[in-house]
Write an enzyme that holds these catalytic residues in place. Structure first.
Site, short mmCIF file in Angstrom:
data_model
loop_
_atom_site.label_atom_id
_atom_site.label_comp_id
_atom_site.label_asym_id
_atom_site.label_seq_id
_atom_site.Cartn_x
_atom_site.Cartn_y
_atom_site.Cartn_z
N GLU A 169 -4.31 -8.74 0.61
CA GLU A 169 -4.76 -8.45 1.97
C GLU A 169 -6.28 -8.43 1.97
O GLU A 169 -6.88 -7.76 1.13
CB GLU A 169 -4.20 -7.11 2.43
CG GLU A 169 -3.75 -7.12 3.87
CD GLU A 169 -3.13 -5.81 4.29
OE1 GLU A 169 -1.98 -5.55 3.90
OE2 GLU A 169 -3.80 -5.05 5.00
N GLU A 211 0.82 -1.22 0.00
CA GLU A 211 0.00 0.00 0.00
C GLU A 211 0.85 1.26 0.00
O GLU A 211 0.58 2.24 0.72
CB GLU A 211 -0.96 0.00 1.21
CG GLU A 211 -1.91 -1.18 1.18
CD GLU A 211 -2.97 -1.15 2.28
OE1 GLU A 211 -2.91 -0.29 3.16
OE2 GLU A 211 -3.86 -2.02 2.24
C1 GAL Z 1 -4.09 -2.34 5.73
C2 GAL Z 1 -2.58 -2.33 5.98
C3 GAL Z 1 -2.23 -3.25 7.13
C4 GAL Z 1 -3.13 -2.98 8.29
C5 GAL Z 1 -4.56 -3.18 7.87
C6 GAL Z 1 -5.57 -3.03 8.99
O1 GAL Z 1 -4.46 -1.30 4.93
O2 GAL Z 1 -1.90 -2.77 4.84
O3 GAL Z 1 -0.90 -3.05 7.49
O4 GAL Z 1 -2.92 -1.67 8.73
O5 GAL Z 1 -4.85 -2.22 6.87
O6 GAL Z 1 -6.87 -3.20 8.53
#
Ligand code: GAL
Length: 812
Positions: free
Chosen positions: A481, A405
């Site tokens: 993710e 990200e």
């Molecule tokens: C994402 C990020 C992670 C964590 C997650 C929590 O955007 O890549 O590191 O912060 O959100 O929901």
């Protein structure tokens, strides 16, 4: 001892013992004569922040622990006069953060990035024989430098290597298998050989050895009179009928490289070798050894809960075991290079690794003013190169990630930076593809960033998978993710409703609460099933981790970057498993999707004494076809998975322009039951036959404490651990699901308390203590062996009015 290093010649030794540590600034602490007599004696790996105390003045986003500030380590050691002509080096597997290393007062190197191993040549500065050497390391982790708990200090292993002047260079081999069929595998091996001495008649012998010890290949290469400098040798071999490395049967060969100098074996070096066939099909996901393997992955941060960032092999192995039992076959090392132990264990256990390098490139993320962006320009090439060199021989590593990200997604130059990093990765390891995780795919597509990597990763965007694949049919895609639902083990709030935060500072385990981009796991299941082009997912996260206490703590842009508004919440709730390794309900939801061994799980617990007659939603997770719920013996009906859908009040998918207030899950079964004490029982059926069942009873008052060690025998190496589950039970043996009794631990004999915990994210109770409250009926005691002390470890507990039986663990 690491698998990698043949140690028959005693070349590689642990360098973990007899260090001295001091926190704070020091003047002249690098100098040999510096007076360190008041410093604290420590063994490595050591995390100076994990002992706390937790304090509101430290950022809850980083665990509420004192990780930033300066710290120094010093160690005196002798090198035998017999090693005078040898090449002596030290390796720190990780040093958090900005290590400056000195030997006998001389500066020998700096490394800002804390997640990589660095090897320092000590040879030119050493004293031999009786004269001591002093190695000193200063570290300075900074406040507002990371979005999670980084740990602090020399938190990974440290090694001393004493090599002949002619030796295989550190990380000096590179093995690939450019051609793999069931019948044969081509093995290409590059070996860098150093000669730091005079010209010598040398030979390189190479053996490939199967896991059962069979030597499948023997080769030797005459190096002639090897001149001073570094020589690269390229060899190519063929293995017939290779035994493949697979997630099911992770068979590894090892390559033993020996250097023979003037007829004597002077150096041995081991390289892991897994023969496997990887294929990324843009329209049909990932194929391992010619079968499609759905990636059932989790993102994991590097901390190990109550023991902090310490890279303890057993802690990591247990973490992976728990993940595998949930059905995990892959891990994304979010968002930094892992420890060698992690990758080595993944090799052994058959877990595919996406090894990730950075959370930021050149542009700061949120309020993390002192993040890696400060070092990016100067260090990215070395850091990325070194990460890949360190792990490019490991069969478990199946792709690299150059970033998570990153803010460059929305900048014009983002594509160019990605191209440059991908180029570095391809140069260092042409055998693997490169990914990056995007939470802003439109931005990353527009500026060319997505096209610059081989496997674009999509974070939290299941609704657009089909469209992305349609628009870019040649891109392999991964859901890098997903979900980001939060929950607290054993906590249920009624009615089931969407909220931002709750007065309890915990989160309900009905698995519907998360930040605005989050969504229940089953949305991901649903869209992955519809889009086989996407190879699978990495859910956020397998384990709870220290820091990032979302949904508590406040917003990042709230001011000073501190997330302390809901103190003492100081660790995350994203895990399917809590901080000490107890499964939450969500673990079983994933298990129902990712495993085939029949299982059923029912929630919530059945102790609602103040809710008699009120409606309690009961949910079941299963991989069977149907589930029947019985309440106090009476059937509440049989429901069919996928057909009888469960209503969930959620709103989610903010980033995809579609907001939904309700979701009908085909992945859980729901009954609304009027509460009466007694028992609930779920029976799962497949093809009409009972496949699995579970009973949950209303527990009485706490009456006893039970201790259940995960291992009753541990190594007496001063590292090994036994994790002892501590359960508060009623007189009939039912776990008391809301018990919070204070428990005192007594550990005597050949072991010590390494840490305690209970999975409660909202407490400042220390991890290093001989007491802990149960949290919802459970606590964890972590016992460590003493180095070289063989014998019994006697463990007993005291808790007011509760009975308990001592247990014994053996240290061997
Ligand atoms: C994402 C990020 C992670 C964590 C997650 C929590 O955007 O890549 O590191 O912060 O959100 O929901």
């Amino acid at each position: 001892m690491s698998y990698y290093q043949a140690d028959k010649l005693g070349q590689k030794q642990t360098f973990n013992h007899n260090w001295l540590f001091s926190k704070g600034k020091q003047v002249d602490a690098e100098k040999t004569a510096f007076d360190d007599s008041s410093w604290q004696a420590v063994s490595l790996p050591h995390d100076w922040a994990i002992e706390g105390p937790f304090e509101n003045k430290y950022n809850a986003r980083n665990g509420g622990l004192p990780f930033h500030g300066d710290g120094w380590y010093r160690k005196s050691f002798k090198i035998s006069a017999a090693d005078k002509d040898k090449f002596v080096s030290v390796t720190f597997d990780g040093a958090m953060y900005d290590a400056h290393v000195y030997i006998n007062g001389e500066f020998i190197g700096r490394r800002p990035f804390g997640y990589l191993a660095v090897n320092y040549d000590l040879t030119p500065h050493l004293n031999y024989g009786d004269k001591e050497n002093v190695i000193a390391v200063s570290l300075s982790p900074k406040d507002l430098s990371t979005r999670w708990y980084p740990g602090a200090g020399l938190y990974r292993h440290t090694w001393l290597e004493i090599n002949d002047p002619v030796h295989v260079a550190k990380w000096g081999t590179y093995v690939t298998t450019p051609e793999v069929t069931r019948e044969k595998a081509t093995v290409d091996l590059e070996t860098k050989i150093n000669n730091f001495g005079g010209q010598a008649k040398s030979e390189l012998q190479t053996q490939i050895i199967a896991a059962d010890g069979t030597v499948v290949l023997n080769a030797s290469k005459n190096l002639g009179k090897l001149a001073k400098g570094t020589k690269t040798v390229n060899q190519s071999f063929t293995i017939n009928n290779p035994i493949l490395w697979d997630t099911e049967n992770p068979h590894q060969y090892k390559i033993l490289s020996s250097i023979i100098k003037n007829g004597v074996t002077v150096d041995q070096h081991t390289t892991p070798l897994g023969v496997r066939h990887l294929e990324f099909k843009p329209d049909d996901g990932f194929w391992l050894n010619w079968r499609r393997v759905q990636i059932n992955g989790v993102c994991l941060h590097h901390d190990n809960g109550p023991i902090g960032a310490i890279a303890n092999r057993r802690a990591i192995q247990r973490k992976l075991e728990i993940m595998q039992s949930m059905g995990v076959n892959s891990i994304r090392t979010s968002h930094n290079p892992p420890s060698p132990e992690m990758v080595e264990l993944a090799d052994e256990m058959g877990i595919l690794m996406q090894v990730e390098s950075f959370d930021v490139w050149g542009i700061q993320k949120q309020s993390v003013h002192n993040g890696y962006q400060v070092f990016f320009d100067e260090w990215h090439e070395r850091d990325l190169t070194d990460m890949i060199i360190q792990y490019r021989n490991n069969p478990s590593v199946y792709m690299w990630s150059i970033g998570n990200e990153i803010m460059e997604q929305r900048e014009k130059h983002g594509g160019a930076v990605a191209e440059m990093l991908t180029k570095i990765a391809h140069k260092v390891d042409p055998s693997r593809l490169v990914s990056a995780g995007f939470n802003n795919p439109p931005g990353a597509i527009k500026n060319g960033l997505a096209a610059a990597v081989d496997i674009p990763g999509l974070n939290y965007k299941p609704l657009s998978y089909a469209q992305r694949h349609k628009d870019h049919p040649t891109w392999p895609l991964v859901a890098s993710e997903t979900s980001s639902i939060t929950s607290t083990r054993g906590v249920y709030h009624f009615p089931i409703e969407k909220y931002k935060t709750h007065d309890s500072r915990h989160v309900t385990s009905y698995d519907i609460i998360g930040p605005p981009w989050a969504y229940p796991p089953e949305i991901e299941f649903e869209y992955l099933a519809k889009t086989p082009a996407v190879m699978g997912e990495y859910m956020w996260t397998g384990f709870d981790y220290l820091g990032e206490p979302t949904p508590y703590g406040g917003k990042d842009h709230s001011g000073d970057g501190y997330w302390n508004a809901d103190w003492p919440v100081r660790s995350s709730s994203f895990g399917a498993v809590d901080l000490v390794g107890f499964p939450k309900d969500r673990y079983y939801l994933y298990q129902s999707q990712w495993t085939t061994k029949p299982m059923v799980h029912v929630l919530p617990h059945w102790n609602w004494q103040n809710k008699i007659g009120e409606v309690i939603p009961v949910m079941a997770y299963t991989n069977a076809e149907q589930v029947e719920l019985f309440v106090n013996g009476k059937s509440m009906g049989r429901k069919t998975k996928g057909v009888d859908k469960a209503d969930l009040p959620v709103n989610f998918l903010r980033w995809e322009g579609e907001k939904r207030e309700n979701y009908q899950s085909g992945y859980r079964l729901r009954w609304d039951v009027k509460y009466q004490p007694g028992e609930i029982k779920v029976v799962a059926y497949t093809k009409g036959k009972v496949a699995a069942e579970q009973v949950v009873k209303t527990a009485g008052l706490p009456a006893q404490v039970e201790l259940i060690p995960d291992r009753t025998e541990i190594d007496a190496d001063g590292q090994d651990l036994s994790y002892i589950t501590v359960l508060v039970k009623d007189k009939d043996g039912n776990i008391c699901p809301t018990a919070d009794n204070q428990i005192r631990f007594f550990v005597e004999g050949a072991g010590v308390i390494e840490a305690v915990g209970n999975g409660n994210s909202a407490t400042v109770a220390p991890f290093k203590a001989d007491y802990r409250r149960a949290f919802n009926g459970k606590a964890m005691l972590i016992v460590q062996s003493k180095k070289g002390e063989v014998g019994d470890i006697n463990i007993r507990v005291y808790s007011d009015q509760l009975k308990s039986k001592p247990i014994v663990i053996k240290a061997k």
